[in-house]
Design a protein around this motif. Structure first.
Motif, PDB file in Angstrom:
ATOM      1  N   PHE A 178       0.829  -1.198   0.000  1.00 25.03           N
ATOM      2  CA  PHE A 178       0.000   0.000   0.000  1.00 25.03           C
ATOM      3  C   PHE A 178       0.866   1.251   0.000  1.00 25.03           C
ATOM      4  CE2 PHE A 178       1.084   0.352   4.383  1.00 25.03           C
ATOM      5  CZ  PHE A 178       1.086  -0.955   4.854  1.00 25.03           C
ATOM      6  N   ILE A 179       0.213   2.333  -0.285  1.00 22.14           N
ATOM      7  CA  ILE A 179       0.910   3.613  -0.414  1.00 22.14           C
ATOM      8  C   ILE A 179       0.412   4.523   0.702  1.00 22.14           C
ATOM      9  CG2 ILE A 179       1.188   5.639  -1.874  1.00 22.14           C
ATOM     10  CD1 ILE A 179       0.396   3.710  -4.222  1.00 22.14           C
ATOM     11  N   ALA A 180       1.310   5.161   1.360  1.00 17.85           N
ATOM     12  CA  ALA A 180       0.903   6.123   2.382  1.00 17.85           C
ATOM     13  C   ALA A 180       0.617   7.443   1.701  1.00 17.85           C
ATOM     14  CB  ALA A 180       2.000   6.302   3.408  1.00 17.85           C
ATOM     15  N   MET A 181      -0.625   7.849   1.664  1.00 15.67           N
ATOM     16  CA  MET A 181      -0.959   9.099   0.973  1.00 15.67           C
ATOM     17  C   MET A 181      -1.963   9.887   1.780  1.00 15.67           C
ATOM     18  SD  MET A 181      -1.570   8.335  -2.951  1.00 15.67           S
ATOM     19  CE  MET A 181      -0.266   8.179  -4.101  1.00 15.67           C
TER      20      MET A 181
ATOM     21  N   TYR B 144      -0.114  19.613  14.485  1.00 17.16           N
ATOM     22  CA  TYR B 144       0.027  19.201  13.086  1.00 17.16           C
ATOM     23  C   TYR B 144      -0.361  17.733  12.910  1.00 17.16           C
ATOM     24  CZ  TYR B 144       1.979  23.437  10.975  1.00 17.16           C
ATOM     25  OH  TYR B 144       2.158  24.704  10.463  1.00 17.16           O
TER      26      TYR B 144
ATOM     27  N   MET C 246       9.570   5.570  11.827  1.00 16.04           N
ATOM     28  CA  MET C 246       8.586   6.403  11.125  1.00 16.04           C
ATOM     29  C   MET C 246       7.425   6.812  12.032  1.00 16.04           C
ATOM     30  SD  MET C 246       8.796   4.965   7.263  1.00 16.04           S
ATOM     31  CE  MET C 246       7.727   3.566   7.382  1.00 16.04           C
TER      32      MET C 246
ATOM     33  N   MET D 190       6.381  20.178  11.282  1.00 19.15           N
ATOM     34  CA  MET D 190       5.179  19.917  10.505  1.00 19.15           C
ATOM     35  C   MET D 190       5.350  18.641   9.673  1.00 19.15           C
ATOM     36  SD  MET D 190       3.603  22.319   7.533  1.00 19.15           S
ATOM     37  CE  MET D 190       4.657  21.711   6.238  1.00 19.15           C
ATOM     38  N   ASN D 191       6.460  18.562   8.948  1.00 20.10           N
ATOM     39  CA  ASN D 191       6.705  17.383   8.113  1.00 20.10           C
ATOM     40  C   ASN D 191       6.778  16.122   8.955  1.00 20.10           C
ATOM     41  OD1 ASN D 191       6.897  19.107   5.982  1.00 20.10           O
ATOM     42  ND2 ASN D 191       9.124  19.114   5.926  1.00 20.10           N
TER      43      ASN D 191
ATOM     44  N   PHE E 292       3.276  15.155  10.137  1.00 18.00           N
ATOM     45  CA  PHE E 292       2.472  14.599   9.048  1.00 18.00           C
ATOM     46  C   PHE E 292       2.914  13.158   8.766  1.00 18.00           C
ATOM     47  CE2 PHE E 292       0.260  18.264   8.845  1.00 18.00           C
ATOM     48  CZ  PHE E 292       0.485  19.202   7.847  1.00 18.00           C
ATOM     49  N   ASP E 293       4.212  12.933   8.848  1.00 23.09           N
ATOM     50  CA  ASP E 293       4.769  11.583   8.660  1.00 23.09           C
ATOM     51  C   ASP E 293       4.192  10.589   9.650  1.00 23.09           C
ATOM     52  OD1 ASP E 293       8.296  11.486   7.728  1.00 23.09           O
ATOM     53  OD2 ASP E 293       6.433  11.736   6.570  1.00 23.09           O
TER      54      ASP E 293
ATOM     55  N   ARG F  83       0.655   9.866   8.945  1.00 22.01           N
ATOM     56  CA  ARG F  83       0.547   8.950   7.806  1.00 22.01           C
ATOM     57  C   ARG F  83       0.784   7.510   8.233  1.00 22.01           C
ATOM     58  NH1 ARG F  83       1.860  13.187   3.820  1.00 22.01           N
ATOM     59  NH2 ARG F  83       3.820  13.577   4.845  1.00 22.01           N
ATOM     60  N   SER F  84       1.769   7.290   9.096  1.00 24.92           N
ATOM     61  CA  SER F  84       2.035   5.932   9.596  1.00 24.92           C
ATOM     62  C   SER F  84       0.808   5.403  10.330  1.00 24.92           C
ATOM     63  CB  SER F  84       3.229   5.927  10.556  1.00 24.92           C
ATOM     64  OG  SER F  84       4.426   6.224   9.880  1.00 24.92           O
TER      65      SER F  84
ATOM     66  N   GLU G  74      -1.925   4.550   7.843  1.00 22.29           N
ATOM     67  CA  GLU G  74      -1.538   3.279   7.184  1.00 22.29           C
ATOM     68  C   GLU G  74      -1.924   2.106   8.053  1.00 22.29           C
ATOM     69  OE1 GLU G  74       2.761   4.423   5.443  1.00 22.29           O
ATOM     70  OE2 GLU G  74       2.610   2.438   6.367  1.00 22.29           O
TER      71      GLU G  74
ATOM     72  N   SER H 177       1.255  13.894  -4.320  1.00 19.89           N
ATOM     73  CA  SER H 177       1.160  12.538  -4.850  1.00 19.89           C
ATOM     74  C   SER H 177       1.402  12.530  -6.349  1.00 19.89           C
ATOM     75  CB  SER H 177      -0.222  11.966  -4.536  1.00 19.89           C
ATOM     76  OG  SER H 177      -1.193  12.735  -5.214  1.00 19.89           O
TER      77      SER H 177
ATOM     78  N   THR I 193       7.001  26.853   4.928  1.00 17.63           N
ATOM     79  CA  THR I 193       6.047  25.765   4.703  1.00 17.63           C
ATOM     80  C   THR I 193       5.295  25.893   3.384  1.00 17.63           C
ATOM     81  OG1 THR I 193       4.339  26.920   5.980  1.00 17.63           O
ATOM     82  CG2 THR I 193       5.722  25.361   7.182  1.00 17.63           C
TER      83      THR I 193
ATOM     84  N   ILE J 202       7.755  15.794   0.791  1.00 27.03           N
ATOM     85  CA  ILE J 202       8.466  16.261   1.980  1.00 27.03           C
ATOM     86  C   ILE J 202       8.982  15.163   2.889  1.00 27.03           C
ATOM     87  CG2 ILE J 202       7.447  18.531   2.124  1.00 27.03           C
ATOM     88  CD1 ILE J 202       5.193  17.456   3.685  1.00 27.03           C
ATOM     89  N   THR J 203       8.754  13.935   2.483  1.00 24.87           N
ATOM     90  CA  THR J 203       9.197  12.932   3.427  1.00 24.87           C
ATOM     91  C   THR J 203       9.974  11.814   2.756  1.00 24.87           C
ATOM     92  OG1 THR J 203       8.282  11.022   4.548  1.00 24.87           O
ATOM     93  CG2 THR J 203       6.763  12.345   3.315  1.00 24.87           C
TER      94      THR J 203
ATOM     95  N   ASN K 212      10.014   8.743   4.023  1.00 23.58           N
ATOM     96  CA  ASN K 212       9.302   7.486   4.200  1.00 23.58           C
ATOM     97  C   ASN K 212       7.921   7.545   3.589  1.00 23.58           C
ATOM     98  OD1 ASN K 212       9.371   9.347   6.442  1.00 23.58           O
ATOM     99  ND2 ASN K 212       7.803   8.105   7.369  1.00 23.58           N
ATOM    100  N   PHE K 213       7.864   8.109   2.409  1.00 21.59           N
ATOM    101  CA  PHE K 213       6.587   8.281   1.747  1.00 21.59           C
ATOM    102  C   PHE K 213       6.057   6.946   1.231  1.00 21.59           C
ATOM    103  CE2 PHE K 213       3.839  10.014  -1.691  1.00 21.59           C
ATOM    104  CZ  PHE K 213       3.091  10.885  -0.926  1.00 21.59           C
ATOM    105  N   TYR K 214       6.924   6.123   0.741  1.00 23.89           N
ATOM    106  CA  TYR K 214       6.496   4.851   0.172  1.00 23.89           C
ATOM    107  C   TYR K 214       7.024   3.696   1.002  1.00 23.89           C
ATOM    108  CZ  TYR K 214       5.346   7.789  -3.707  1.00 23.89           C
ATOM    109  OH  TYR K 214       4.821   8.783  -4.466  1.00 23.89           O
ATOM    110  N   VAL K 215       6.140   2.788   1.308  1.00 29.07           N
ATOM    111  CA  VAL K 215       6.536   1.680   2.159  1.00 29.07           C
ATOM    112  C   VAL K 215       7.463   0.715   1.425  1.00 29.07           C
ATOM    113  CG1 VAL K 215       5.696  -0.326   3.409  1.00 29.07           C
ATOM    114  CG2 VAL K 215       4.447   1.814   3.514  1.00 29.07           C
ATOM    115  N   ASP K 216       7.169   0.495   0.160  1.00 29.65           N
ATOM    116  CA  ASP K 216       7.915  -0.567  -0.516  1.00 29.65           C
ATOM    117  C   ASP K 216       8.528  -0.118  -1.831  1.00 29.65           C
ATOM    118  OD1 ASP K 216       5.626  -0.109  -1.853  1.00 29.65           O
ATOM    119  OD2 ASP K 216       5.081  -2.203  -2.120  1.00 29.65           O
TER     120      ASP K 216
ATOM    121  N   HIS L 192       7.075   1.496  -4.173  1.00 28.30           N
ATOM    122  CA  HIS L 192       6.088   1.584  -5.261  1.00 28.30           C
ATOM    123  C   HIS L 192       6.007   3.010  -5.773  1.00 28.30           C
ATOM    124  CE1 HIS L 192       2.199   0.812  -7.307  1.00 28.30           C
ATOM    125  NE2 HIS L 192       1.924   2.046  -6.920  1.00 28.30           N
TER     126      HIS L 192
END
Lengths: 477, 193
Positions: A2-5, A37, A373, A400-401, A404-405, A408-409, A412, B86, B123, B179-180, B182-186, B188
């Motif tokens: 999956f994608i963290a979005m 945040y 994370m 902030m970043n 948000f991270d 997102r975790s 997920e 995205s 920001t 900005i991150t 760890n945006f993508y787990v794998d 992708h």
């Protein structure tokens, strides 16, 4: 996979809708930028097609953490982010509970039972100590306490620093150190229009301090402050800088290899330290009654006391040299020392997080919560964001970043069922009952808004932005 | 958050907890001389009071909700494309005088503006496409100072709150930095849609 979005409306995720997941309830500990945040992001998403409810717990009766108590009084624009946080706090799915000390009034374990997930965002309320003899003398303060004093933090109200000396020495060369230097040397006309506390303003009116040295153990290329704050010192009315030219040997040659932010900063530093001033600048310097300067390659080894052994009269600095270069250069002692006469020593070498609860893993060496994370290691349903997660450096954008991270975790984990949302959680219902049983009176966000408007109207009456409330006043509301 | 900010900015006013006199030197409309507010005059400051709240000018007031261009006039339309974090392309029809940060808020694009266009944060960091980057006026020193703080700074980085749309910026593309790490787990990579 999956994608963290942030935007959830993707076909893939629809396949993972569960038929029996409950309204996710998340609790956030700490109402500074990290907490807010993280909340902001959680309120925007809808994992498993549910909306998330967020409760924010804060130890102090008032929200916003370092934005309220850490940002310098002459930087009001940085505090504008409070407007964003206010919108978040007033969101229908967000609740604020001030005056609740997690770890004392309620345990993390109790929060974990009441909520699907707990996010620890309580930052760094302690400070690193220099670890040198004399650190406990009168006249020595941590920058955290000194800043808290001029910013109205309830626990720094009685600091009463003695400013009856000519020279102040600040250890550390980050933005906090520069804030302190700037507040110590700013013309009173500028300070009195800010929301600096009245006792601090009065102390600064009477202050005898005319010289501030900002000391670091490495060199000009390693200085931790940023260019905006350095420029403010360079342009501070009524002051001039004094640096040691020899400290800058080799720096001009190093410029070409530096990344843009470090290069611009170093160029300004070189210009300030080495350029021959034109006539206008000469005149300005001639009229300046206060001086400031960086001192490099010096590390504190002892704070020196007067004959009675009570008051600070100086500081002994060990001379260092650099091994290596660039960001990774290390300071190594040479064996030489240098004594500097001063009556005020402010240690600005870093904030430090404390463990909150024995049940929460804590890395005592780095003073952070071990995490991947934002997911706390060896724990489920426990997350962290902000300085507690990555260490106590960074500005609003960084936090902030970071937050948000973490959010997102968390999202997920909700989507992937790594976080169990199958049972109903009662959230604040159960916690409020516990708090009431224990005689803890929490402060709601609308209570805070009343305090806020009282502070502002009192401030307005004396030509300032606000005046600062005593803890007792707040709790009487 | 963007929606809430859009409501605020569409009201043309920004609630502030600080009462500092607005700093017009940070507002690009000041440079373009397109701002009708004179903060020097105490009178105009007082006139922003409403009930118990003290409102003060900010760049939110100066953007095109009160702008001088006529919304119907095709000469005034500036086509903008935001590319969100995205990778999604979001075309927006904007007007001459619009501020890139507040325009993003109006359209629900998650460009934060923590300091509300006061050049006190980074920001609202965006990347500007090559074709239009050089058409922008050079950043003020204060903008460069704040850009230095932005993660993943590139040659074509600017602060969104300092970009005011002009006719020659028609077609500009603004990419929000990822900005991150760890945006993508794998690993992708999403297909753009």
């Amino acid at each position: 996979m999956f994608i963290a979005m942030e935007c959830i409306a993707l076909p893939d995720l629809a396949l993972r809708v569960r038929f029996s997941s409950c309204t996710p309830k998340v609790c956030i500990v700490g109402s500074g930028p990290a907490g807010f945040y993280t909340a902001q992001h959680l309120l925007k998403v809808n994992p498993t097609h549910q909306n998330v409810h967020v409760d924010i717990y804060e130890r102090l009766p008032v929200p916003f953490g370092l934005v309220r108590f850490g940002v310098a009084p002459d930087h009001p624009e940085v505090k504008n982010v409070i407007n964003t946080f206010t919108q978040t706090a007033k969101h229908s799915r967000c609740r604020f509970y001030g005056n609740v000390n997690v770890g004392k009034d309620v345990s993390v374990g109790e929060l974990k039972q009441a909520y699907h997930a707990v996010v620890l965002s309580y930052g760094a309320e302690g400070n690193r100590s220099m670890g040198v003899p004399g650190e406990g003398l009168a006249g020595v303060y941590s920058a955290k306490d000194f800043v808290g004093w001029y910013n109205g933090h309830p626990s720094c109200r009685e600091l009463n620093p003695d400013l009856n000396c000519e020279t102040a020495v600040i250890l550390g060369q980050g933005n906090v150190a520069l804030d302190v230097a700037r507040v110590l040397l700013s013309p009173i006309d500028i300070l009195k229009k800010t929301d600096i506390t009245q006792p601090a303003l009065e102390a600064l009116v009477r202050s005898q301090i005319r010289r501030v040295l900002i000391v670091g153990r490495r060199g000009p290329v390693q200085v931790a402050c940023t260019i905006k704050e350095l420029r403010e010192m360079v342009n501070l009315p009524g002051t001039k800088s004094e640096m040691v030219e020899a400290d800058f040997d080799g720096v001009t040659e190093a410029l070409k290899d530096l990344p843009r932010p470090r290069k611009r900063l170093t160029e300004l530093l070189l210009k300030t330290a080495l350029d021959t001033p034109g006539d206008k600048e000469q005149q300005r310097r001639h009229q300046a009654s206060r001086t400031w300067g960086f001192r490099f390659f010096r590390s504190p080894s002892e704070v020196l006391a007067d004959a009675d052994g009570n008051k600070t009269v100086g500081i002994r600095l060990a001379v260092t040299r650099l091994e290596g270069s660039g960001e990774g250069a290390r300071a190594v002692l040479t064996g030489e020392v240098e004594d500097v006469t001063c009556g005020l020593v402010i240690s600005s070498i870093g904030y430090k997080s404390h463990p909150i609860d024995p049940s929460v893993p804590f890395d005592t060496r780095r003073a952070v919560i071990p995490n991947t994370m934002g997911r706390v290691k060896q724990a489920t349903g426990l997350y962290c964001s902000g300085w507690l997660k990555t260490g106590p450096t960074g500005v609003i954008a960084t936090t902030m970043n970071n937050s948000f991270d973490t959010a997102r975790s968390l999202v997920e984990d909700m989507e992937s069922e790594a976080l169990d949302l199958s049972s109903v959680k009662t959230g604040s219902e159960v916690i409020s009952a516990l708090l009431e049983e224990r005689g803890v009176k929490s402060v709601s966000f609308s209570d805070w808004e009343k305090i806020d408007s009282v502070e502002m109207s009192r401030g307005e009456a004396s030509g300032k932005t606000r005046t600062w409330s005593r803890r007792e006043t707040i709790l009487l509301l | 958050m963007a929606a809430a900010a859009a409501v605020r900015s569409s009201m043309g006013l920004t609630l502030r907890l600080s009462r500092a006199i607005p700093d017009c030197s940070s507002c690009p409309l000041n440079r373009l001389k397109s701002c009708g507010v004179n903060p020097q005059s105490r009178g105009s400051f007082e006139s922003f009071r409403t009930m118990n709240r003290h409102l003060q000018t900010s760049i939110g007031l100066c953007h095109s909700e009160e702008g001088s261009s006529n919304a119907e006039d095709p000469e005034d339309v500036v086509n903008v494309v935001y590319i969100d974090r995205s990778g999604q392309r979001i075309p927006v029809k904007a007007k001459v005088g619009d501020n890139v940060l507040y325009l993003a808020h109006k359209h629900g694009i998650d460009l934060e503006g923590a300091c509300e266009a006061s050049l006190a944060c980074s920001t609202c960091h965006v990347y500007v496409n090559a074709e239009h980057f050089d058409k922008l006026p050079d950043p003020a020193e204060r903008e460069d100072d704040m850009l230095d703080m932005a993660p993943m700074l590139q040659e074509n980085s600017r602060l969104g709150c300092q970009i005011i749309l002009t006719p020659e910026l028609d077609g500009i593309e603004l990419t929000l930095p990822k900005i991150t790490r760890n945006f993508y787990v794998d690993g992708h990579v999403p297909k753009p849609h």
